[in-house]
Design a protein around this motif. Structure first.
Motif, PDB file in Angstrom:
ATOM      1  N   VAL A 130     -26.963 -22.628  17.018  1.00 51.35           N
ATOM      2  CA  VAL A 130     -28.037 -23.534  16.621  1.00 51.35           C
ATOM      3  C   VAL A 130     -29.317 -23.087  17.312  1.00 51.35           C
ATOM      4  CG1 VAL A 130     -28.837 -25.919  16.505  1.00 51.35           C
ATOM      5  CG2 VAL A 130     -26.381 -25.434  16.415  1.00 51.35           C
ATOM      6  N   GLU A 172     -24.122 -31.845  15.807  1.00 48.52           N
ATOM      7  CA  GLU A 172     -23.094 -31.119  16.556  1.00 48.52           C
ATOM      8  C   GLU A 172     -22.591 -31.925  17.757  1.00 48.52           C
ATOM      9  OE1 GLU A 172     -21.515 -28.340  16.020  1.00 48.52           O
ATOM     10  OE2 GLU A 172     -22.584 -27.779  14.194  1.00 48.52           O
ATOM     11  N   VAL A 217     -33.122 -23.877  18.321  1.00 47.15           N
ATOM     12  CA  VAL A 217     -33.926 -25.087  18.509  1.00 47.15           C
ATOM     13  C   VAL A 217     -35.180 -24.785  19.304  1.00 47.15           C
ATOM     14  CG1 VAL A 217     -31.845 -26.520  18.519  1.00 47.15           C
ATOM     15  CG2 VAL A 217     -32.854 -25.810  20.692  1.00 47.15           C
ATOM     16  N   LEU A 267     -28.670 -30.154  15.867  1.00 43.57           N
ATOM     17  CA  LEU A 267     -28.059 -30.263  17.197  1.00 43.57           C
ATOM     18  C   LEU A 267     -27.440 -31.641  17.400  1.00 43.57           C
ATOM     19  CD1 LEU A 267     -27.507 -28.946  19.905  1.00 43.57           C
ATOM     20  CD2 LEU A 267     -29.758 -29.729  20.685  1.00 43.57           C
ATOM     21  N   VAL A 296     -26.514 -22.468  21.768  1.00 41.92           N
ATOM     22  CA  VAL A 296     -27.803 -23.041  21.383  1.00 41.92           C
ATOM     23  C   VAL A 296     -28.898 -22.132  21.925  1.00 41.92           C
ATOM     24  CG1 VAL A 296     -29.383 -24.986  21.672  1.00 41.92           C
ATOM     25  CG2 VAL A 296     -26.961 -25.401  21.267  1.00 41.92           C
TER      26      VAL A 296
END
Length: 317
Positions: free
Chosen positions: A161, A177, A163, A174, A129
């Motif tokens: 991801v 996930e 973010v 997210l 992330v």
């Protein structure tokens, strides 16, 4: 009171909190006796996520953890660069989520690769992330870096991801996930783990801190590990920020297995026991020369091989 079983949801270092199965009561506990993993000396014998059985003391104010159930998996790292001690980050997890940032502060690819390789070694699926993308979009160079890092890890097979905990961008993805999974959250100090959790769990209000202007590094705001339930199922395990990720208990001959792109190419090497460092007919070195493997990934592979040289650390206890 008879023995009870439950899951460790908090580890402060001085004590643990166990949520009992059935009643969901939370009980403060201490560890009874010592515990080892395959002969490795560990700094925390009990980890968040452990399934344990407990027994109370005569006073009834605190219980003792008397048994740790067999772990389905765990993630472990070297406790310090001058020690053979290890630290269990979390156990019995469905997913490991590494939070990284490309600016303010910048997470090194070596740190990312060491974490991902360790997750691979301990059979824990991992996702990357990238937080604070709101700080990147107005700078063409940073935006290009985000695209490059995202492409690199997705091409290897990892979920990435992007973010922004500040704006909420990327959080729908997210949440998908994280749904119905127990996920470990890890990363350097300052990457915004607490801010991410605060957005995922409104009202929790974990403490956050500003980044140091002098060193562009984060301050530790999480001082112990704790599990938080997510709305709609699943949970996340928050852990203190870590500056480095030392690997432990890696066999030199197996390190390549934990780098998917290197492992796939190794099947084409001339020698079955190729270390991908100097051998003739090495498909990995050929791919590196042709830029089919990222230089950063190969450098991380070599750094873990160096970790596997146990002579660089103090002798065992």
């Amino acid at each position: 009171m008879s023995d009870n079983t439950g899951i460790v949801i908090r580890n402060t270092g001085a004590h643990y909190v166990v949520r009992l199965h059935g009643s969901h009561a939370e009980v403060k506990c201490k560890m009874a006796g010592s515990y080892r993993i395959r002969g490795i000396r560990i700094t925390n014998p009990v980890a968040v996520g452990d399934e344990v059985s407990i027994t109370p003391t005569n006073t009834g104010e605190i219980a003792f953890i008397k048994d740790i159930k067999p772990r389905r998996n765990y993630i472990i790292r070297r406790a310090s660069n001058l020690s053979k001690e290890a630290h269990i980050i979390a156990s019995n997890i469905d997913r490991a989520m590494l939070v990284a940032t490309l600016a303010h502060p910048s997470t090194s690819t070596t740190f990312i690769d060491r974490f991902l390789a360790t997750a691979q070694a301990y059979d824990v699926p991992a996702i990357l992330v990238i937080n604070k993308i709101d700080l990147l979009i107005d700078d063409p160079d940073n935006a290009e870096l985000l695209d490059a890092v995202t492409y690199l890890y997705r091409s290897i097979g990892y979920t990435v991801v992007a973010v922004s905990a500040a704006t909420g961008e990327g959080f729908d993805t997210l949440r998908q996930e994280l749904a119905s999974k127990v996920t470990l959250l890890s990363g350097n100090s300052g990457v915004g783990k607490s801010s991410i959790i605060n957005r995922l769990i409104p009202g929790l209000n974990l403490r956050t801190a500003a980044i140091s202007d002098a060193h562009d590094t984060g301050m530790h705001t999480t001082t112990f590990s704790e599990m938080y339930d997510l709305d709609g199922g699943g949970a996340i395990i928050d852990t203190p920020g870590i500056r480095g990720f030392g690997t432990i208990d890696f066999d030199r001959n197996e390190v390549a297995h934990f780098f998917p792109e290197i492992f796939e190419l190794s099947k084409e090497c001339r020698f079955r026991n190729c270390t991908h460092t100097h051998e003739p007919g090495c498909a990995v070195l050929e791919a590196l020369a042709d830029c089919r493997i990222a230089q950063s990934r190969y450098a991380s592979y070599m750094s873990i091989l160096d970790d596997a040289d146990q002579e660089k650390y103090r002798k065992g206890y």
